[in-house]
Each structure stands twice: as structure tokens, then as C-alpha cells.
Write a protein that holds these residues in place. Structure first.
Motif, mmCIF file in Angstrom:
data_model
loop_
_atom_site.group_PDB
_atom_site.id
_atom_site.type_symbol
_atom_site.label_atom_id
_atom_site.label_comp_id
_atom_site.label_asym_id
_atom_site.label_seq_id
_atom_site.Cartn_x
_atom_site.Cartn_y
_atom_site.Cartn_z
ATOM 1 N N ASP A 35 0.967 -1.279 0.097
ATOM 2 C CA ASP A 35 -0.074 0.123 0.098
ATOM 3 C C ASP A 35 0.902 1.238 0.187
ATOM 4 O OD1 ASP A 35 -2.199 -1.476 -0.081
ATOM 5 O OD2 ASP A 35 -2.693 -1.227 2.158
ATOM 6 N N GLY A 36 0.648 2.226 -0.930
ATOM 7 C CA GLY A 36 1.521 3.412 -1.177
ATOM 8 C C GLY A 36 2.657 3.183 -1.951
ATOM 9 N N SER A 37 2.700 2.146 -2.750
ATOM 10 C CA SER A 37 3.773 1.994 -3.776
ATOM 11 C C SER A 37 3.126 2.483 -5.185
ATOM 12 C CB SER A 37 3.983 0.300 -3.859
ATOM 13 O OG SER A 37 2.749 -0.379 -4.500
ATOM 14 N N GLY A 38 1.828 2.806 -5.184
ATOM 15 C CA GLY A 38 1.321 3.258 -6.433
ATOM 16 C C GLY A 38 0.897 2.498 -7.463
ATOM 17 N N ARG A 39 0.344 1.178 -6.993
ATOM 18 C CA ARG A 39 -0.150 0.125 -7.765
ATOM 19 C C ARG A 39 -1.426 0.455 -8.445
ATOM 20 N NH1 ARG A 39 -0.745 -1.984 -3.282
ATOM 21 N NH2 ARG A 39 -3.002 -2.053 -3.620
ATOM 22 N N SER A 40 -2.346 1.194 -7.609
ATOM 23 C CA SER A 40 -3.747 1.616 -8.208
ATOM 24 C C SER A 40 -3.511 2.546 -9.129
ATOM 25 C CB SER A 40 -4.846 1.916 -6.747
ATOM 26 O OG SER A 40 -4.563 1.065 -6.022
ATOM 27 N N THR A 41 -2.759 3.394 -8.933
ATOM 28 C CA THR A 41 -2.372 4.642 -9.938
ATOM 29 C C THR A 41 -2.206 4.057 -11.100
ATOM 30 O OG1 THR A 41 -2.011 6.269 -8.396
ATOM 31 C CG2 THR A 41 -1.215 6.704 -10.546
ATOM 32 N N GLN A 42 -1.159 3.213 -11.241
ATOM 33 C CA GLN A 42 -0.514 2.601 -12.511
ATOM 34 C C GLN A 42 -1.670 1.620 -13.002
ATOM 35 O OE1 GLN A 42 2.171 3.565 -13.819
ATOM 36 N NE2 GLN A 42 2.826 4.794 -12.145
ATOM 37 N N ILE A 43 -2.503 1.123 -12.258
ATOM 38 C CA ILE A 43 -3.457 0.327 -12.827
ATOM 39 C C ILE A 43 -4.387 1.116 -13.805
ATOM 40 C CG2 ILE A 43 -5.360 -1.208 -12.510
ATOM 41 C CD1 ILE A 43 -3.246 -2.873 -12.206
ATOM 42 N N SER A 154 10.577 1.639 -0.699
ATOM 43 C CA SER A 154 11.286 1.527 0.824
ATOM 44 C C SER A 154 10.235 1.695 1.802
ATOM 45 C CB SER A 154 12.333 2.463 1.010
ATOM 46 O OG SER A 154 11.783 3.851 1.174
ATOM 47 N N PRO A 155 10.243 0.839 3.111
ATOM 48 C CA PRO A 155 9.412 1.339 3.977
ATOM 49 C C PRO A 155 9.261 2.732 4.571
ATOM 50 C CG PRO A 155 10.610 -0.863 4.523
ATOM 51 C CD PRO A 155 11.071 -0.045 3.415
ATOM 52 N N GLU A 156 10.574 3.492 4.595
ATOM 53 C CA GLU A 156 10.345 4.600 5.073
ATOM 54 C C GLU A 156 9.585 5.660 4.062
ATOM 55 O OE1 GLU A 156 13.623 2.389 6.718
ATOM 56 O OE2 GLU A 156 13.223 2.689 4.522
ATOM 57 N N GLU A 157 9.655 5.286 2.725
ATOM 58 C CA GLU A 157 8.774 6.066 1.609
ATOM 59 C C GLU A 157 7.478 5.769 1.869
ATOM 60 O OE1 GLU A 157 7.630 8.788 -1.230
ATOM 61 O OE2 GLU A 157 9.709 8.526 0.015
ATOM 62 N N LEU A 158 7.273 4.344 2.284
ATOM 63 C CA LEU A 158 5.897 4.018 2.207
ATOM 64 C C LEU A 158 5.217 4.534 3.552
ATOM 65 C CD1 LEU A 158 5.978 0.052 1.769
ATOM 66 C CD2 LEU A 158 5.167 1.640 0.059
ATOM 67 N N VAL A 159 5.894 4.710 4.567
ATOM 68 C CA VAL A 159 5.162 5.478 5.771
ATOM 69 C C VAL A 159 4.852 6.801 5.431
ATOM 70 C CG1 VAL A 159 7.251 6.049 7.175
ATOM 71 C CG2 VAL A 159 5.141 5.166 8.136
ATOM 72 N N GLN A 160 5.691 7.548 4.900
ATOM 73 C CA GLN A 160 5.369 8.947 4.432
ATOM 74 C C GLN A 160 4.004 9.079 3.540
ATOM 75 O OE1 GLN A 160 8.713 11.291 3.400
ATOM 76 N NE2 GLN A 160 10.260 10.057 4.618
ATOM 77 N N ARG A 161 4.045 8.134 2.694
ATOM 78 C CA ARG A 161 3.144 8.317 1.496
ATOM 79 C C ARG A 161 1.713 7.951 2.299
ATOM 80 N NH1 ARG A 161 5.339 5.207 -4.076
ATOM 81 N NH2 ARG A 161 7.141 6.712 -4.256
ATOM 82 N N ASP A 212 11.478 0.118 -9.940
ATOM 83 C CA ASP A 212 11.708 1.282 -8.991
ATOM 84 C C ASP A 212 10.669 2.132 -8.665
ATOM 85 O OD1 ASP A 212 12.685 3.281 -7.293
ATOM 86 O OD2 ASP A 212 14.316 3.837 -8.563
ATOM 87 N N GLY A 213 10.088 1.974 -7.616
ATOM 88 C CA GLY A 213 8.856 2.868 -7.412
ATOM 89 C C GLY A 213 9.005 4.416 -6.816
ATOM 90 N N HIS A 214 10.037 4.672 -6.624
ATOM 91 C CA HIS A 214 10.553 5.767 -6.011
ATOM 92 C C HIS A 214 10.271 7.077 -6.967
ATOM 93 C CE1 HIS A 214 12.557 3.107 -3.249
ATOM 94 N NE2 HIS A 214 11.994 3.946 -2.287
ATOM 95 N N ARG A 215 10.329 6.718 -8.507
ATOM 96 C CA ARG A 215 10.407 7.759 -9.357
ATOM 97 C C ARG A 215 8.991 8.427 -9.730
ATOM 98 N NH1 ARG A 215 12.302 3.984 -13.986
ATOM 99 N NH2 ARG A 215 10.631 2.474 -12.889
ATOM 100 N N PRO A 216 8.855 9.476 -10.369
ATOM 101 C CA PRO A 216 7.710 9.963 -10.895
ATOM 102 C C PRO A 216 6.796 8.991 -11.484
ATOM 103 C CG PRO A 216 9.728 11.460 -11.621
ATOM 104 C CD PRO A 216 10.226 10.196 -11.103
#
Length: 238
Positions: A35-43, A154-161, A212-216
Motif C-alpha cells: 500500500d502506497g507503492s502506486g499500484r492502483s494509480t498505475q493500474i 522502501s518502508p520509509e517512503e511507504l510510511v510517508q506516503r 523502482d517505485g520511487h520515481r515519478p
């Protein structure tokens, strides 16, 4: 538009009785990630793109079964489910969608996009100590996807999102049932690290394409489109 297949679909194990793999002429594309990785947006973006190219599409995902999704949601609200009960709840949810959405879509030659698949379910169960061979047998009914993309964040990015979107953390997505920490923030980081480690193990077995899910968003989507275009053309995915 029906895309001819070069090889028939197959199942990971016993499959579904009476289903003939050669009749499954569609494509199954899986997007995995926390959750927070951007899956739904990409779908959503991929559905728009594929349909603009003339492909009929359907989407599936976790807790979307008409059979048990509401019951599963209510059961999770109590935070008292055992690990085995939780696993079987999700397996039932998946099996119902497999029989009533995924397989019919593939028979009709459609593009089936899965917003997570059995790999998230297996990773969650492995983190909770479930037996891997039992899980492989349980999900032997699953049809093998044409391609699996794992959005790695990363978990750190996920928690922020997650905080930015919901201003709170989810009990189950934080692994609070595992007793990793009394602090939900700390538990979230530990749990997502454990999940990432299990996905790395599963990657070696099932051959995900790690993205890499950190990119735009637009950069990630362009990469996914390029790889899916290669898939549909029968070319190697690089």
C-alpha cells in the motif's frame, strides 16, 4: 482486440477442474507492491492506455469478491483473526474472483489487470509463519500470469506516503498482530521490511520484474507500457 498467445496459460498446481488452458486467450498482467507503492494509480493509467489501443480490459484485486469481501472487511475490523483464518479468508476471496472474473476474462480474450495477486497473500502469510508448501498447494488453483511487476518502495517512503494520504496507519498493514512493537509507526517499518524480504525470496522463485517505485508516476508508467508492448508483441521483456 484479441492478442494471439504464443503459448497456452498454465496453473501453478492443480488449477480449476474443467478449465482448458488453451481456451484462455487473454492476458493476465499483475502489479504487486505494498500500500502506497502506486499500484492502483498505475493500474488506472494502464487501463486507460490499453483501452485506447482497442483492448478490452477488466481489473481485479484483493477484497473485491462479491462472496466474502464484506465479511472479510468486518472481520478485520475486530483485529482478532487468527493467522490461518485470515489466510483462508483471503484465499476464498481470490478463488471467487479467479472463477468468476479472471478465468472468464481470459476466455473472452480480455486483458486482465490484477491489483495484487497471490504473491502478496503468500508474502503476508510467510511473514506470519505459515508453511510455504501449504501455501503453494493452497494457491495451486492460480493461473500463471503473463507478467508480474513489483513496484519496490522502501518502508520509509511507504510510511510517508501512507500518512500523507490517510493521516493514519492500518493495523494489519503495520503488522500489529505480530507483536513486532507496541508503537504502530515502528511496527509498520519492521513489518514492511519483513514483507520486502519475502518478496525478494518470491522474486527468485516466480521471476517478477522489479520496478523502482520511487520515481515519478509518468516515468514508471512509461516503463510499464514499454514492457507490456514487448509482451504483446511476443518479444523479451527487458
Amino acid at each position: 482486440m484479441i492478442v494471439p498467445r504464443r503459448t497456452p496459460h498454465r496453473f501453478y498446481g492443480h488449477g480449476i477442474p474443467g478449465v482448458q488452458p488453451e481456451q484462455l486467450t487473454g492476458r493476465l498482467i499483475v502489479i504487486e507492491g505494498a500500500d502506497g507503492s502506486g499500484r492502483s494509480t498505475q493500474i488506472r493509467l494502464l487501463v486507460d492506455w490499453l483501452e485506447s489501443c482497442g483492448h478490452a480490459t477488466i481489473t481485479v484485486g484483493l477484497k473485491r469478491s462479491a462472496l466474502v469481501s464484506q465479511e472479510l472487511e468486518r472481520a478485520q475490523e475486530g483485529n482478532i483473526l487468527s493467522h490461518t483464518t485470515l489466510s483462508l479468508f483471503y484465499a476464498t476471496d481470490f478463488a471467487d474472483q479467479l472463477e468468476n472474473q479472471i478465468l472468464p476474462g481470459l476466455r473472452a480474450g480480455q486483458m486482465v489487470l490484477a491489483d495484487r495477486y497471490i504473491f502478496t497473500l503468500m508474502a503476508r502469510d510467510l511473514v506470519r509463519g505459515m508453511d510455504e508448501q501449504w501455501l503453494r498447494n493452497l494457491y495451486g488453483m492460480a493461473v500463471v500470469p503473463d507478467v508480474v511487476f513489483y513496484l519496490q518502495v522502501s518502508p520509509e517512503e511507504l510510511v510517508q506516503r501512507t500518512f500523507a494520504k490517510y493521516a493514519a496507519l492500518d493495523y494489519w498493514e503495520s503488522g500489529m498482530d505480530l507483536g513486532l512493537s507496541r508503537d504502530m509507526f515502528d511496527s509498520f517499518l519492521k513489518y514492511q521490511s519483513l514483507m520486502a524480504a519475502q518478496f525478494q525470496r518470491l522474486h527468485k522463485v516466480y521471476g517478477f520484474h522489479i520496478i523502482d517505485g520511487h520515481r515519478p508516476i509518468e516515468i514508471i508508467n512509461a516503463e510499464l507500457r514499454r514492457k507490456i508492448t514487448a509482451l504483446l508483441a511476443g518479444k523479451p521483456i527487458r
